[in-house]
Design a protein around this motif. Sequence first.
Motif, mmCIF file in Angstrom:
data_model
loop_
_atom_site.group_PDB
_atom_site.id
_atom_site.type_symbol
_atom_site.label_atom_id
_atom_site.label_comp_id
_atom_site.label_asym_id
_atom_site.label_seq_id
_atom_site.Cartn_x
_atom_site.Cartn_y
_atom_site.Cartn_z
ATOM 1 N N GLU A 199 -33.736 -57.295 65.835
ATOM 2 C CA GLU A 199 -33.208 -56.836 67.123
ATOM 3 C C GLU A 199 -31.782 -57.346 67.349
ATOM 4 O O GLU A 199 -30.890 -56.574 67.696
ATOM 5 N N ASP A 200 -31.574 -58.665 67.127
ATOM 6 C CA ASP A 200 -30.226 -59.208 67.332
ATOM 7 C C ASP A 200 -29.258 -58.616 66.307
ATOM 8 O O ASP A 200 -28.107 -58.308 66.625
ATOM 9 N N GLU A 203 -28.126 -55.144 67.336
ATOM 10 C CA GLU A 203 -27.095 -55.149 68.391
ATOM 11 C C GLU A 203 -25.742 -55.546 67.820
ATOM 12 O O GLU A 203 -24.724 -54.949 68.155
ATOM 13 N N ALA A 353 -30.784 -62.727 72.227
ATOM 14 C CA ALA A 353 -32.037 -62.456 72.928
ATOM 15 C C ALA A 353 -32.230 -63.395 74.122
ATOM 16 O O ALA A 353 -32.868 -63.030 75.105
ATOM 17 N N MET A 355 -30.302 -64.119 76.350
ATOM 18 C CA MET A 355 -29.609 -63.613 77.526
ATOM 19 C C MET A 355 -30.560 -63.111 78.615
ATOM 20 O O MET A 355 -30.289 -63.210 79.800
ATOM 21 N N LYS A 356 -31.692 -62.549 78.137
ATOM 22 C CA LYS A 356 -32.686 -61.958 79.050
ATOM 23 C C LYS A 356 -33.083 -62.921 80.144
ATOM 24 O O LYS A 356 -33.304 -62.539 81.279
ATOM 25 N N THR A 357 -33.220 -64.208 79.751
ATOM 26 C CA THR A 357 -33.791 -65.175 80.690
ATOM 27 C C THR A 357 -32.762 -66.172 81.193
ATOM 28 O O THR A 357 -33.108 -67.171 81.796
ATOM 29 N N THR A 381 -23.996 -53.062 79.547
ATOM 30 C CA THR A 381 -24.931 -54.112 79.143
ATOM 31 C C THR A 381 -26.230 -53.499 78.634
ATOM 32 O O THR A 381 -26.572 -52.371 78.978
ATOM 33 N N SER A 382 -26.916 -54.246 77.771
ATOM 34 C CA SER A 382 -28.309 -53.930 77.452
ATOM 35 C C SER A 382 -29.059 -55.223 77.757
ATOM 36 O O SER A 382 -28.455 -56.183 78.235
ATOM 37 N N GLU A 383 -30.351 -55.264 77.437
ATOM 38 C CA GLU A 383 -31.126 -56.480 77.735
ATOM 39 C C GLU A 383 -30.566 -57.694 77.005
ATOM 40 O O GLU A 383 -30.590 -58.799 77.513
ATOM 41 N N ILE A 384 -30.045 -57.468 75.795
ATOM 42 C CA ILE A 384 -29.616 -58.619 74.984
ATOM 43 C C ILE A 384 -28.149 -58.507 74.549
ATOM 44 O O ILE A 384 -27.746 -59.084 73.552
ATOM 45 N N ARG A 385 -27.336 -57.726 75.293
ATOM 46 C CA ARG A 385 -25.920 -57.583 74.932
ATOM 47 C C ARG A 385 -25.075 -57.304 76.158
ATOM 48 O O ARG A 385 -25.509 -56.606 77.069
#
Length: 423
Positions: A199-200, A203, A353, A355-357, A381-385
């Motif tokens: 996933e990372d 991105e 990842a 970043m979400k929290t 932005t996305s959830e992790i970017r």
Amino acid sequence: MGLVVQKYGGSSVADAEGIKRVARRIVEAKKDGHQVVVVVSAMGDTTDELIDLAGEVSPIPSGREFDMLLTAGERISMALLAMAIKNLGHEAQSFTGSQAGVITDSVHNRARIIDVTPGRIKSSVDDGNIAIVAGFQGVSQEKKDITTLGRGGSDTTAVALAAALDAEVCEIYTDVDGVFTADPRTVTKARKIDRISYEDMLELASSGSKVLLHRCVEYARRYNIPIHVRSSFSGLPGTWVSNEPRGDQPMEQALISGVAHDTSEAKVTVVGVPDKPGEAAKIFRAISDAEINIDMVVQNVSAATTGLTDISFTLPKTDGKRAMTALERTKSTVGFDSLRYDDQIAKISLVGAGMKTNPGVTAAFFEALSGAGVNIELISTSEIRISVVTRDDDVNDAVRAVHSAFGLDSDSDEAVVYGGTGR
Ligand code: ADP
Ligand code: ASP
Ligand code: MG
């Protein structure tokens, strides 16, 4: 010992010496007892040179002929590599993408692989050969025309063959020691990442870290193929891209994986669009009909007095001319005022990842940019970017400032770039 797929990029086979060095490395893997399938790119900057040459004979070359031309680059390197291996006393056979069973759709210049039927490659390695496959190319299922997979597409060829051949690993050999927290050409204090999730990596790749092509990572995630990115110039272990823990190496739970940048995009602004339902749909339908992929989209709040708004979006510079022509044609139906085209932009992205929290990340990112005196033009932005668009001449300062601000700078060795021109 199982089968391994090794991919060597253009900088690793830039000249005869490079081809001989890579041949020795391949033979070592064979001597270790592996069945070896190699995917090779065109030598050095051959693909760019062929593109320049095409531009000199025709401003808009036909997609079919363009692909036929570009695939010649990989045919040169595959044959030379097979010769160099034979010269070391080992059997090798080279294959075009089509011979290797790489079947694609019919979209020239950026075809998608729809099937891989590697019967000839399987028999070749079963007979004791090292099989060398030309990267970045295939044959279209419908028309049987030669296609290419888009720039950097040899990475995808390698992962697709690894999946079809049920390989243990897909090794991507390049001119740096792995995936770093930023492009080592820009940030000498970048740190090598030992392990990263699909996933990372997806991105980072789609945000411009061209060390791996994003389609190749997508493919690897779908078929669960571990990728080992490493240098063909050193014996160092590189970066493992996978979602499985490996040996005693835990998955790093980094808040931030890295900073990516991309200077290959341009920004189009449609000025004075009537602020009513259906207008954006018409604009983006025209872009889609021209088979252009867009990236960031921003629509401004309309000024109450005029009822008009501006819509900006980014797209690959190489599609700029076609996009402007397609939009000009919609001018009377959409009724916008004018179009603006700007190719002096850069995109800078922070990926991770964690970043979400973690609520403070966006603020710290913008503070780092402001500290470097960099003005932000677009944000997405996305959830992790988080990505921003800036002026292109700010890009190096911006990447370095963000890299330092998130504590990513290494305090040991400087990141090594062994070869390549960075083109
Ligand atoms: P190849 O010719 O082997 O395919 P590429 O030029 O496509 O090599 O990719 C390797 C290059 O990717 C490196 O030389 C480096 O400049 C660039 N790069 C960009 N971002 C990163 C990153 N995060 N980590 C490592 N390399 C990166
Ligand atoms: N030779 C092609 C390119 O330069 C494909 C690749 O290197 O992966 O884009
Ligand atoms: Mg590449």
